[in-house]
Design a protein around this motif. Structure first.
Motif, short mmCIF file in Angstrom:
data_model
loop_
_atom_site.label_atom_id
_atom_site.label_comp_id
_atom_site.label_asym_id
_atom_site.label_seq_id
_atom_site.Cartn_x
_atom_site.Cartn_y
_atom_site.Cartn_z
N MET A 140 0.83 -1.21 0.00
CA MET A 140 0.00 0.00 0.00
C MET A 140 0.87 1.26 0.00
O MET A 140 0.63 2.19 -0.78
CB MET A 140 -0.93 0.01 1.23
N PHE A 141 1.87 1.29 0.88
CA PHE A 141 2.68 2.49 1.00
C PHE A 141 3.51 2.73 -0.26
O PHE A 141 3.66 3.87 -0.71
CB PHE A 141 3.60 2.39 2.22
N LEU A 143 2.67 1.85 -3.25
CA LEU A 143 1.77 2.29 -4.31
C LEU A 143 1.38 3.76 -4.13
O LEU A 143 1.27 4.50 -5.12
CB LEU A 143 0.52 1.39 -4.34
N PHE A 144 1.16 4.18 -2.90
CA PHE A 144 0.91 5.60 -2.64
C PHE A 144 2.03 6.45 -3.22
O PHE A 144 1.79 7.42 -3.95
CB PHE A 144 0.83 5.86 -1.13
N TYR A 145 3.26 6.10 -2.87
CA TYR A 145 4.40 6.93 -3.24
C TYR A 145 4.76 6.76 -4.71
O TYR A 145 5.20 7.71 -5.38
CB TYR A 145 5.60 6.59 -2.36
N SER A 146 4.59 5.57 -5.25
CA SER A 146 4.94 5.31 -6.64
C SER A 146 4.02 6.04 -7.61
O SER A 146 4.48 6.54 -8.64
CB SER A 146 4.89 3.81 -6.92
N SER A 147 2.74 6.11 -7.27
CA SER A 147 1.75 6.56 -8.25
C SER A 147 0.93 7.76 -7.81
O SER A 147 0.06 8.21 -8.56
CB SER A 147 0.81 5.39 -8.60
N GLY A 148 1.16 8.26 -6.60
CA GLY A 148 0.47 9.46 -6.16
C GLY A 148 -1.03 9.29 -5.96
O GLY A 148 -1.80 10.23 -6.19
N LYS A 188 9.71 -0.87 -7.63
CA LYS A 188 9.64 -1.23 -6.21
C LYS A 188 8.21 -1.51 -5.78
O LYS A 188 7.95 -2.46 -5.01
CB LYS A 188 10.22 -0.09 -5.35
N ALA A 189 7.28 -0.71 -6.27
CA ALA A 189 5.87 -0.95 -5.94
C ALA A 189 5.38 -2.25 -6.55
O ALA A 189 4.62 -3.00 -5.92
CB ALA A 189 5.02 0.23 -6.42
N ARG A 190 5.82 -2.54 -7.76
CA ARG A 190 5.40 -3.81 -8.40
C ARG A 190 5.94 -5.00 -7.62
O ARG A 190 5.25 -6.01 -7.45
CB ARG A 190 5.87 -3.85 -9.86
N GLN A 191 7.18 -4.90 -7.14
CA GLN A 191 7.74 -5.99 -6.33
C GLN A 191 6.93 -6.20 -5.05
O GLN A 191 6.63 -7.33 -4.67
CB GLN A 191 9.19 -5.67 -5.97
#
Length: 305
Positions: A140-141, A143-148, A188-191
């Motif tokens: 979750m975290f 994805l927040f930071y990766s995609s806004g 990193k979010a995908r991992q």
């Protein structure tokens, strides 16, 4: 039917239209309800059709005196103005008493963002009493930071997006006013999402569609996401009140610092107007000012003198 119960009936009809016809989110409808209930409470026994400009000015002054900021009052007036416009369209009021009323100005506060180093610490792989929840939280975290993403956008995601995210590196989200946008998802979010996908079944109820679920196996509540992020930040000794929107702000300010492309940041954030995105240029200037103070010879000389 008394004036107050009649007003309550109109309010219920208006909120129902917002939800059903204008497709406002439950969060937005809840905010409108709260703002409009303040209007009804302030009006007391005065019927809606009897409210005039001087009444609204007095209500705003009273609320300002109780500590409401100019920004909060601007939101209130917007909700009230929309409600009276709706009433006017149905012949229930002759004029909109909110027209022309401006809220008192408040100092413009820049959104708070984490530094790049603080964000990196927050997103390091971490252990937890429950490794499944730890995997979910990190996904979750990231994805927040990766995609806004906004908090409401994240909790609304269904698990069927995983295949596209992992294969294409992008995600389609439904933002405000049901406006869809496609945003990239970093490696990193995908991992982290791939790791969560392997253990999600240990937490999710059979047939549950939500991508992120809580301890009871159903779609995770926004408040739980906030609590888990705050807990993680406190464990690391990061600034207090770290919240999901702070990760969205961090995404925007860090991306703008690196790219300088304000229009691209606007598209990824889903802002209807670039004016909403321009606040991040001030964050970028703060970063540049710190670099200047630390590195420029004249700045050093001034500080030394």
């Amino acid at each position: 039917m008394t004036a107050l119960t009649l007003a309550d009936s109109h309010l219920a009809d208006y909120l129902a239209e917002l939800a059903d016809q204008r497709r406002a989110s439950p969060h937005t409808v809840s905010n409108y309800r709260r703002d409009l209930e303040k209007l009804l409470a302030a009006a007391s026994d005065v019927p809606l059709a009897g409210l005039q400009v001087h009444h609204i000015r007095r209500f705003v002054a009273q609320l300002h005196g109780q500590g409401l900021s100019g920004r909060s009052l601007a939101r209130l007036l917007s909700a009230w103005r929309g409600f009276f416009h709706w009433l006017g369209g149905r012949g229930m009021v002759k004029a909109n008493p909110c027209d022309g009323i401006r809220p008192p100005k408040s100092p413009r506060l820049l959104p708070k963002a984490l530094s790049v180093d603080e964000t990196a610490r927050l997103l390091e792989a971490f252990e937890d009493d429950d490794p499944v929840q730890a995997a979910r939280d990190l996904a979750m975290f990231e994805l927040f930071y990766s995609s806004g993403l906004r908090l409401a956008e994240l909790v609304a995601l269904d698990s069927d997006v995983l295949d596209v995210v992992l294969r294409e590196g992008e995600i389609r989200v439904l933002g405000k006013r049901a406006k869809a946008r496609l945003v990239p998802v970093g490696s990193k979010a995908r991992q982290a999402l791939a790791a969560w996908a392997t253990v999600r079944g240990e937490l999710a109820l059979p047939g549950e569609k939500a991508l992120f679920v809580g301890v009871r196996g159903a779609r995770i509540a926004p408040r739980m996401v906030e609590a888990r992020l705050e807990r993680r930040a406190l464990q690391l000794g990061l600034p207090s009140h770290v919240h999901p929107h702070m990760l969205r702000h961090s995404f925007a300010s860090h991306l703008l610092q690196s790219s300088g492309d304000l229009r691209a940041v606007q598209e990824m954030l889903g802002h209807a107007s670039i004016a909403s995105t321009q606040v991040y240029t001030h964050l970028d200037f703060q970063h540049l000012a710190k670099v200047y103070d630390a590195a420029h010879p004249r700045a050093k000389a001034k500080l030394g003198g």
